[in-house]
Design a protein around this motif. Structure first.
Motif: not given
Length: 503
Positions: A117-127
């Protein structure tokens, strides 16, 4: 969100939405995993893990991430972790990247690719308030033997078929290349200088073939995005006490210490190298071997050349360092190759500078005069400028050696017997019908086309125009092979062509 995961056992589909378009050339095949979804204003300043499973035997993971709303101020940043450790963070600048056993995109760590199990770590700084945006991650897995995909350049550097010019033999300070530092001291020569010189000399591709090591692949992965007009080809010089051979394309493990499992003998090592799918060339086989260069000449008398793809018919180091006339050194290497052709082996003739100091012109080289990067070249006809296409072009034998710098010279040949027509490197059937053949040359006005049949120089034809098609006289018949060279007006080699075979 949609997750598609493809394994040898089947395909798992979890449907929640649909979106995205790939960037990589590898996207011509379906992604192994597709992660998709939508972010909303409530996701601002949050991070979520996007899990995916990497199968055993993977050597490279490629990620292609796309999202909407950049023109509206939406920002997404990405990091990656494997089951054991953090593997890198691309921030808001890298959305198409590779993580491999041998190399990785800058910002990411190369090294073993653990299954699980790998993971992408997706962060949302701006919306912005009230906004939403769709995103997609398309992920592909490749094995070490998939030389189309386990490559530094994920897409062709240049599209379309043509003649591509390259240097198949060079070295850096990752092995024994030495040059002058900025303070004038002797230091290991960085790979950057080799690629800079290759680009400056008009090459389309260059192979860095450091001795036995693979550490230079990390540098090459980092530098390929910078040298985006030049294809960087992975290679290593299998360096033994009995001889040297270049393995191009393959980046996985290979034993080079003769006597150990996998390389019990030189023939066992060659067989292991051939099994990788890489392109295998015996280097400078006729060069003298001695205490200053153990194994420089090719020693094994029982070599199984069926496991070899090519012979280095011109080696830049040999032409400089072998005592006596430069042309005599070239003739010696060509004759070595032709003797193997006479024995029935199909071996492509190639060349390489064997440069160990790319910037020698900046001052006295600490290791002596070197053949410059690009001073001799292997010119290969390929479907495009990509690793897979160049390797297939080399293996086809439609290639020639150019002993001058710069572009504009071409040597090709076509031959026909009955209904069979082949280009240089091809094979004609045996039969009673006569063979007709034509040499095609460009950019060598004043030279001569020399026809060699089964090791015998038969005919010379003057070249009077910039582009010429010259018929070849084969009325005396061919037993096994014939080929053409272009000689300079003074009779020295200019272009060295590969054979057409008769079987």
């Amino acid at each position: 969100m949609v997750v598609r995961f493809r394994t040898a056992q089947g395909i798992l589909l979890l449907w929640l939405a649909a979106f995205a378009a790939p960037v990589f050339a590898a996207a011509e095949r379906p992604a192994d995993v597709t992660l998709q979804g939508v972010i909303h204003d409530a996701d601002r300043a949050t991070t979520r893990d996007l899990p995916f499973v990497v199968p055993a035997g993977t050597a490279l993971v490629r990620v292609d991430f796309t999202y909407e709303g950049r023109d509206r101020g939406v920002t997404i940043t990405l990091g990656v972790a494997d089951p054991q450790r953090f593997r890198g963070w691309g921030g808001g600048t890298k959305y198409a990247f590779a993580i491999g056993d041998a190399f990785a995109t800058p910002s990411f760590l190369p090294g073993p690719i653990p299954a699980g199990r790998w993971r992408l770590m997706m962060t949302v700084p701006a919306i912005r308030t009230g906004d939403s945006a769709r995103w997609s991650a398309r992920i592909r897995f490749s094995t070490a033997s998939n030389l189309d995909e386990v490559a530094f350049a994920p897409a062709p550097i240049r599209a379309g078929p043509g003649w591509y010019r390259g240097d198949l033999h060079s070295h850096s300070g990752q092995s024994d290349a030495r040059c002058r530092s900025y303070a004038g001291r002797e230091a290991g020569c960085p790979p950057f200088y080799t690629f800079q010189e290759a680009a400056a000399h008009g090459l389309d591709f260059v192979a860095l073939t450091d001795h036995n090591v693979t550490s230079h692949f990390i540098d090459m992965g980092y530098l390929q995005p910078h040298f985006d007009t030049l294809l960087l080809m992975p290679g290593r010089e299998l360096t033994t006490r009995d001889g040297h051979a270049n393995l191009l394309g393959y980046m996985g493990a290979l034993e080079t210490d003769i006597g150990r499992p996998g390389a019990e003998t030189v023939n066992a090592m060659l067989a292991s190298a051939r099994a990788t799918g890489g392109f295998l060339t015996i280097n400078h086989p006729s060069r003298p071997t001695g205490e200053d260069c153990l194994g420089c000449g090719w020693a094994p008398r029982d070599t199984d050349y069926a496991n070899v793809d090519a012979i280095e018919v011109v080696n830049g180091g040999s032409t400089i360092e072998t005592p006596g006339d430069r042309e005599a050194a070239i003739v010696k290497q060509v004759r070595y190759w032709e003797a193997l052709l006479d024995r029935g082996y199909r071996l492509v003739g190639v060349a390489g500078s064997d440069n160990h100091d790319a910037i020698q012109y900046r001052g006295h080289s600490p290791i002596g005069l070197q053949a410059a990067i690009g001073s001799i070249a292997t010119v290969v006809h390929a479907d495009d400028l990509s690793q897979g296409a160049i390797l297939r072009g080399l293996r086809s034998g439609r290639a020639f050696v150019d002993l001058d710098e710069g572009r504009g010279r071409v040597l090709d040949m076509t031959a026909r017997r009955g209904n069979a027509t082949v280009a240089m490197g091809g094979t004609l059937p045996t039969g009673k019908e006569p063979i007709t053949a034509m040499a095609h040359v460009e950019g060598v006005v004043g030279g001569q086309v020399a026809l060699t049949v089964d090791g015998e120089r038969r005919a010379m034809t003057a070249i009077a125009s910039g582009t010429a098609d010259l018929p070849l006289d084969l009325h005396r018949g061919v037993r096994q092979w014939f080929r053409v060279d272009v000689l300079r007006p003074d009779g020295r080699f200019w272009l060295i062509g590969n054979p057409v075979y008769v079987r």
